[in-house]
Every structure is written in structure tokens, then in C-alpha cells.
Scaffold this active site. Sequence first.
Site, PDB file in Angstrom:
ATOM      1  N   ASP A   1       0.715  -4.621   5.294  1.00 18.76           N
ATOM      2  CA  ASP A   1      -0.325  -5.553   4.850  1.00 18.76           C
ATOM      3  C   ASP A   1      -0.369  -5.617   3.328  1.00 18.76           C
ATOM      4  OD1 ASP A   1      -1.251  -2.835   4.993  1.00 18.76           O
ATOM      5  OD2 ASP A   1      -3.268  -3.535   4.544  1.00 18.76           O
ATOM      6  N   GLU A   2      -0.944  -6.687   2.822  1.00 18.29           N
ATOM      7  CA  GLU A   2      -1.251  -6.838   1.399  1.00 18.29           C
ATOM      8  C   GLU A   2      -0.089  -6.397   0.498  1.00 18.29           C
ATOM      9  OE1 GLU A   2      -6.102  -6.482   1.592  1.00 18.29           O
ATOM     10  OE2 GLU A   2      -4.971  -4.644   1.214  1.00 18.29           O
ATOM     11  N   VAL A   3       1.045  -7.032   0.698  1.00 23.45           N
ATOM     12  CA  VAL A   3       2.225  -6.714  -0.115  1.00 23.45           C
ATOM     13  C   VAL A   3       2.059  -7.412  -1.459  1.00 23.45           C
ATOM     14  CG1 VAL A   3       4.747  -6.656  -0.207  1.00 23.45           C
ATOM     15  CG2 VAL A   3       3.572  -6.587   2.010  1.00 23.45           C
ATOM     16  N   ARG A   4       1.311  -6.771  -2.347  1.00 18.61           N
ATOM     17  CA  ARG A   4       0.977  -7.355  -3.644  1.00 18.61           C
ATOM     18  C   ARG A   4       2.236  -7.543  -4.502  1.00 18.61           C
ATOM     19  NH1 ARG A   4      -4.135  -8.606  -2.016  1.00 18.61           N
ATOM     20  NH2 ARG A   4      -5.456  -6.773  -1.740  1.00 18.61           N
TER      21      ARG A   4
ATOM     22  N   HIS B   1       0.824  -1.220   0.000  1.00 15.70           N
ATOM     23  CA  HIS B   1       0.000   0.000   0.000  1.00 15.70           C
ATOM     24  C   HIS B   1       0.857   1.269   0.000  1.00 15.70           C
ATOM     25  CE1 HIS B   1      -3.982  -1.624   0.005  1.00 15.70           C
ATOM     26  NE2 HIS B   1      -3.703  -2.435   0.999  1.00 15.70           N
TER      27      HIS B   1
END
Length: 568
Positions: free
Chosen positions: A234-237, A178
Site C-alpha cells: 500500500d501507499e507506494v510513495r 512502507h
Amino acid sequence: MNKTKFMRLIVGCLVVVAMVKVFFGPSNETHHKNHQVMQSGTFWSKHGGQKQNVADRQETPFNNELQIDSNNNEKEEVVAQEVIQAGDNRETGPQRIVHLDLKGAPPKVNYLEQIFPLFSKLGAKGILLEYEDMFPYEGDLEILRSNNAYSLEEIEKIKSLAKLNHLELIPLVQVFGHLEFVLKHEKFFHLREVASFPNSLNSLAQGSMDLVKDMLSQVMQKHPESRWFHIGADEVRGLGESEDSKRWLETHNGDMGKLFLNHVTAVGRFMTAQQPGIRLILWDDMFRKLSPQSIEESELHNLASPMIWDYHPNLDVNEISNLIHKYEQAGFQTVWFASAFKGASGIDQMLTPIAHHFKNHIQWDKVIQTMSEHKSISFQGIVLTGWQRYEHHTVLCELLPVALPSLAVCLQTLIYGEFNEAAQSDVQHMLGCEVQLNQNNCKGSTFPGGDIYEMVKKINSSLGSSIQKIMKSYHIRGSFSPYHRKRNFANPRNLGFFHNSLKLLLDEWDTFLLAFRRSMEEIYYSDTLEEWLEENVNEHIEALHEMVVDVERIIKLNGQPKSDPGKI
């Protein structure tokens, strides 16, 4: 001296000695009562409709450094002094923290001045401030600033407002996933994990850690008093997709978990070196696929606490309990939870579904009640998240004033363990409105921003439908179709049956939206107002305006033959 006088003298001396002991001797009873206030109570328990004093609801401190030994008076005095020095906004029991997501619709400081006291009255004990592009970054990071970023003076004002209202501030700065607000800038394209996406940082790229350190240092310098600091993660794409990551994974047995843990642990060590004693918080979703052993080996548990998040109304209590047990095995000493009071029920949600979020908090209360089953990990607190966007590039969710009734219900539900008559009475008293849970409504809103709450409800329920209603009228369907409008072909007599009604509807909405603009401008910056109108209003108003323009133009043609659209 006769015998009678001598006896009176002895009695008098005994009375004086007794009075000296009463007034100047140690009061064990008083000290014991203070000790009881600090330790006893069931902060998260159900109170059977009787709301207790805050002091009576505090549980035993969770920080081992603040544990009180009832057999050691000297230690009690030291701990008591530490608590006093920490300030009223630093409870030793579990915290209820309100999340302010500034990556969309950031409020002006004068609105924070109005709602911070309300947060405190409703039972909040702190603010999780997710700065994103609203922090006044300087130097090489100045490019990250929003056009409306808070000034340094405004940051100090926010801190003062929080302290005045006994709200502990916890800054949040993303350091891995993010990071769209950073990686969208061409200057930082080379630090992306996936070259074509701005989501995540390539932690192995030269300059990545320098970037993170600079961001964190600037924010920490403005929050030297913070006990907790949230670093997101969070959410380390796309993790593992950069060439740097692929090469690293080839030589480390493809250990994706270690790739993640190496970065966040390095960040943690940097922060604790800069600000000794600070404790870090991370969203837990990236931990869920990792083994307890790999987390423990990273030694992250000595630096940080996971924040378990779940925003569903049917949250699985057993599943959360399993996660807590896993983090307990990984060596974490404390755990945080995260619920949601807004921004988690639809990516473009306009009105907050109160019952949806109420159910989420009922489930979280059940989780909280199970914490006694976990002996080596302590519950630190719960953050009620209020997402303003799902991510930097997506649309706005519900505006904060629209979600205040939901926040009130959720906070009071955590205090009472349910939304009973006492909780409902408290909310009605503090918001000035009657919460109708099943109808997703707060009737008679007088809270800060209550006028926006009411106007958004009207826009949601009436703007589109009022236009659709008039479009279904007999004469519009028969004499003012797209075909007629395109060819300037209609009988003025037929248009006359709805011309005035159409114009009146436009005038009513124009007047209403002018008032809406004024109310919004009191709370939000112009870019927020324009974005919200573009997403929710302009399409309808422009269609209505075009209808009025067309009908007035065609009336003036006096029923002439149709025109050729190709020649207009």
C-alpha cells in the site's frame, strides 16, 4: 416345534435384523445434519438479539476447492476430512481477524498469552501479525531487528498461543511501500525509490528483489502452515521517481500501473513457488486507479486477493460496492475488507473513540450484506486493524489495552449486526466493564491491561488540567510568574499559600506514575514506556517539578532584592 414357538422365532429374527441396521447401518439423517452445520446459516446476518452457536452461523465455504456437492457423498467425506485436518481455527466462512501492528508498542509475549483467549471469546478467528522490525531476521537482514525483536522461541510461543485459542495466524511483511524500517538503514539507501525518503522500494534497482525474497523466505520458514500471507503493497510513495523507474516508464508508455503490478506479481509468483497453495493479500489502495483490464492482464488475480480498507465512520457503501465490482471484473475470486478498531482517528490519539469505530463497523456490516449482489467474487473476511503508528517514523497512537473496549464493541457489532442489548451484555461479561458508547467509556475495567486503560484515562483528563488549575490560583499568578521565577524575586509569605499544595500535587502524580510504570513494564518493553511518557507525560511532570524546585529555592532567599538574570 409348534406354531406359536415358530412365530416367536420369526419375530425375534426380525427384531435382531432391525437392531443391526440401526446400530451398524449408515445414518443418512446424521450425515445430513453435519452437512447442514457446515453449509447453512447466516454468519453475518442480524440475529435479532439471539446469539447463535458459531457452527450455526457458518456460511457456505468460499474456497472453490472446498465446495460441497450434496449429491456426492464421497466428495463430502473428502471435504469434511480436509476441514478436520485444517483445525478448528480454520472456519470455512468469512473470517474476523484482529490486526496486531508491531511497528510501535509491541506487546510482550506474556501479554499476548492473556489477550489471545479474550480475542477468541469476543469472536475473532485469527490474527494478522504485522511484524515489521519485531521479526528476528538473520544473516544480512539482522540489521532490521528491533532491539526488542521477538526471539525464534517467542515466535513459536506466539504460534502455539494462537493455535491453542483457535486463532489463525496471517503474517504481514511489506514488500514495496512502507519499508521505512528497512530503507532507514544506510546499508539499503541505494534501494530507495526516492533517494532522500525511506518510504518505498525501487523495485528496478539491483538487489531489491533479493532483499524482498530474503525477508519473505525467513518469515515463511517460520510460518509453513499459513494459508494466507499479507504482503502489504500500500501507499507506494514516490513510485516512478527514481531514475530507473523514469527510464522504464519512457519505454513503456508511462504505464505506472504496470510498474506497480510487475513487482507485486513477481513477488506473488516467488511466494507461491516457495510455498505452493498459499494465497496472498494486498491492500487495495494502489489498485483503485488501475483499470480492471490491466490488473487482469498481470495475472495477479490468480495469486492474490485485494483487501479493501476504509476506516471512516461515514464510509460510503456504494463506493465500496463499486470497488468490489471493479475487482470482480479484474478476475479476483475473493476479496477481504479492513476496518479499524484503533489507530485511525488521530496520528497522536491517546484514547480510542469507541463510537467513531463502532460507526465504521456498522457501515462495513452494510457492505457485507450486499455481497450477494456480486456473483463471481466471494467475501473472505474482515480485518479489524489496530494501527500503532501511522508509519515507522511517527508517534504512537493508542496503546492496545486502551483500545480493547473498542475492539470488543466492533467484534460484537459484526456478529450481531448492531450493538444491541445482547452484544452489550456479552461485552460486559467478557471485559468485566460496562461500555458507555456515547461517553466513550468502559466503566469498571477488569480485562487484561484494564489498569492501564484506567490510568491513561486519568492522565488524559487530569494531568495537564491539574497543573493548569493550580497555575490559575491567585498567589501563583500574582507572586510566582515567570518574571519572578527568573529573577528569584518573591515574598515568601505569598509563596507559602500554595507551596504545600504544589508539592502535594507533585507527590501524588509521582506516586501515580510509579504505579503506571510498573503496569506498563508488565506488558511493554522499556523503549515503549519511555516513548509514551516522553510524548504524553514528561512535559507536564517536568514543569511541575521545576515549579516546586523554584518555589523552595526562592522561599530560602527570604524576600531579597531581585537578581540580574544575566548574572545567574
